[in-house]
Enzyme design. Structure first.
Site, PDB file in Angstrom:
ATOM      1  N   GLY A 191     -56.148  88.957   7.164  1.00  0.00           N
ATOM      2  CA  GLY A 191     -57.152  89.248   8.179  1.00  0.00           C
ATOM      3  C   GLY A 191     -56.928  90.584   8.838  1.00  0.00           C
ATOM      4  N   HIS A 239     -51.605  91.935  15.814  1.00  0.00           N
ATOM      5  CA  HIS A 239     -51.850  93.025  14.863  1.00  0.00           C
ATOM      6  C   HIS A 239     -53.342  93.175  14.602  1.00  0.00           C
ATOM      7  CE1 HIS A 239     -47.559  93.228  13.877  1.00  0.00           C
ATOM      8  NE2 HIS A 239     -47.838  94.353  13.250  1.00  0.00           N
ATOM      9  N   GLN A 259     -50.608 100.976   3.293  1.00  0.00           N
ATOM     10  CA  GLN A 259     -51.606 100.564   4.286  1.00  0.00           C
ATOM     11  C   GLN A 259     -52.248 101.774   4.951  1.00  0.00           C
ATOM     12  OE1 GLN A 259     -50.305  97.757   7.234  1.00  0.00           O
ATOM     13  NE2 GLN A 259     -50.051  96.098   5.767  1.00  0.00           N
ATOM     14  N   GLU A 317     -49.951  95.335  20.344  1.00  0.00           N
ATOM     15  CA  GLU A 317     -48.622  95.093  19.782  1.00  0.00           C
ATOM     16  C   GLU A 317     -47.788  96.372  19.730  1.00  0.00           C
ATOM     17  OE1 GLU A 317     -47.599  96.025  16.442  1.00  0.00           O
ATOM     18  OE2 GLU A 317     -49.428  97.134  16.103  1.00  0.00           O
TER      19      GLU A 317
END
Length: 352
Positions: free
Chosen positions: A292, A315, A104, A12
């Protein structure tokens, strides 16, 4: 140990490659060289600002050296980590750059030393970042099942560019016990639905209407109780949104939607979030498509168990690829093409 070479245009080709790569560099102590950063995006390189701030925050956490143009627009980066130590990391994203995307990057590295954080920017911003309530109530719930405890407090909301103005603070405890995650399919029973509907610099009825619409939509399909809190606040600019989640016997699955600048009925926002959650639940899988992909860097260190995902995304597959550039074969992604349900199996636990 030698350099890890990462092609930022793989899969991606977005900012997640950068975030995961630099986090794993800090965890492993291996230097990483990333090129073609966000090459598949309309504005390639380190944009928007949250990508640069994530790198700088991890640089501070690990006393790293950064080469190759750590500035907005850079398409190449060399990150040479030092020894990470517990710190209080302040990340001043001065726009509506996503706070959750910064986290993240920070959280996997912080997990191995324990640290606290204070991040300003956007808490609820489209289109690619999870709302902060999703991170707090869905992602962190799964991480706690894996033995990792993260506290987060939303001090102030931040919405549309360019203003932002959101503020979150929190703490990550050292990850002492890494528990395998057993979550393939949920058992068919939903204990309850919960959620948070918020309105910032807007009338209280906006949050209430979003919550009411989501509750009614969920009630059309399921008989479990629905408890959605409402929050009305002030910040630099207006905005609204809602996150709803289902409590199952495995994990929490979530759905979310944001109001739109210039007008979008609150009822539409509420139904959108509910419909997204309903679609994830219909697959029977234990994790929704967003969770996920977010769990991949953590699953590598728990090992040996299975995660069922409502949709295999680009992703997720890209995140798996990045992890395996550092550690070799770790995962098997089975039973689903991109856009279809599938499972992610850890075939070899990573030891660091």
């Amino acid at each position: 140990m030698g350099w890890v070479e990462i092609d930022g245009s793989y899969g991606e080709g977005g900012g997640q490659i950068l975030r995961t790569s630099v986090a794993l560099s800090v965890i492993t102590g291996r230097p990483v060289r990333i090129y073609n950063i966000r090459a598949n995006r309309p504005n390639p390189g380190l944009r928007p600002p949250q990508h640069l701030h994530a790198v700088l925050a991890l640089k501070e956490l690990s006393d790293a050296r950064v080469k190759g143009g750590a500035s907005v627009g850079s398409t190449r980066l060399e990150f040479i980590p030092g020894r990470p130590e517990p710190k209080h990391i302040r990340v001043p994203v001065k726009t509506a750059g996503s706070i959750t995307l910064v986290l993240q990057a920070l959280l996997p590295a912080m997990a191995f030393v324990g640290s606290s954080f204070e991040v300003t920017g956007g808490t609820d911003v489209p289109p690619w970042s999870p709302p902060v309530d999703y991170l707090k109530h869905v992602t962190f719930y799964a991480l706690e099942r894996m033995g990792l405890k993260v506290e987060l407090e939303i001090k102030r909301r931040g919405h549309y560019p360019p203003k932002g103005g959101g503020l979150v603070v929190g703490e990550v405890e050292p990850w002492e016990e890494r528990k395998p995650l057993k979550a393939l399919r949920w058992g068919g029973r939903i204990e309850r639905f919960a959620g948070m509907s918020h309105a910032t610099n807007l009338p209280a009825h906006v949050a209430e209407r979003q919550a009411k619409a989501a509750k009614e939509r969920l009630g059309e399909v399921y008989s479990a109780p629905v408890e959605i809190e409402t929050e009305v606040s002030r910040s630099l600019g207006p905005g609204s949104g809602i996150v709803v989640w289902a409590e199952t016997d495995k994990l929490r699955l979530g759905g979310d939607a944001l109001g739109k600048k210039g007008g979008k009925p609150a009822e539409v926002v509420g139904r959108e979030a509910a419909d997204e959650l309903i679609e994830a639940l219909k697959t029977g899988m234990a994790a929704d498509r967003f969770l996920g992909d977010q769990l991949i860097p953590f699953l590598a260190f728990t090992g040996g168990e299975v995660g069922g995902v409502s949709e295999i995304t680009n992703h997720l597959v890209t995140n798996v690829w990045v992890v395996e550039k550092f550690f070799g074969k770790v995962f098997e992604v089975e039973g689903g093409e991109i856009g279809r349900p599938g499972t992610v199996r850890v075939v070899r636990r990573v030891e660091v």
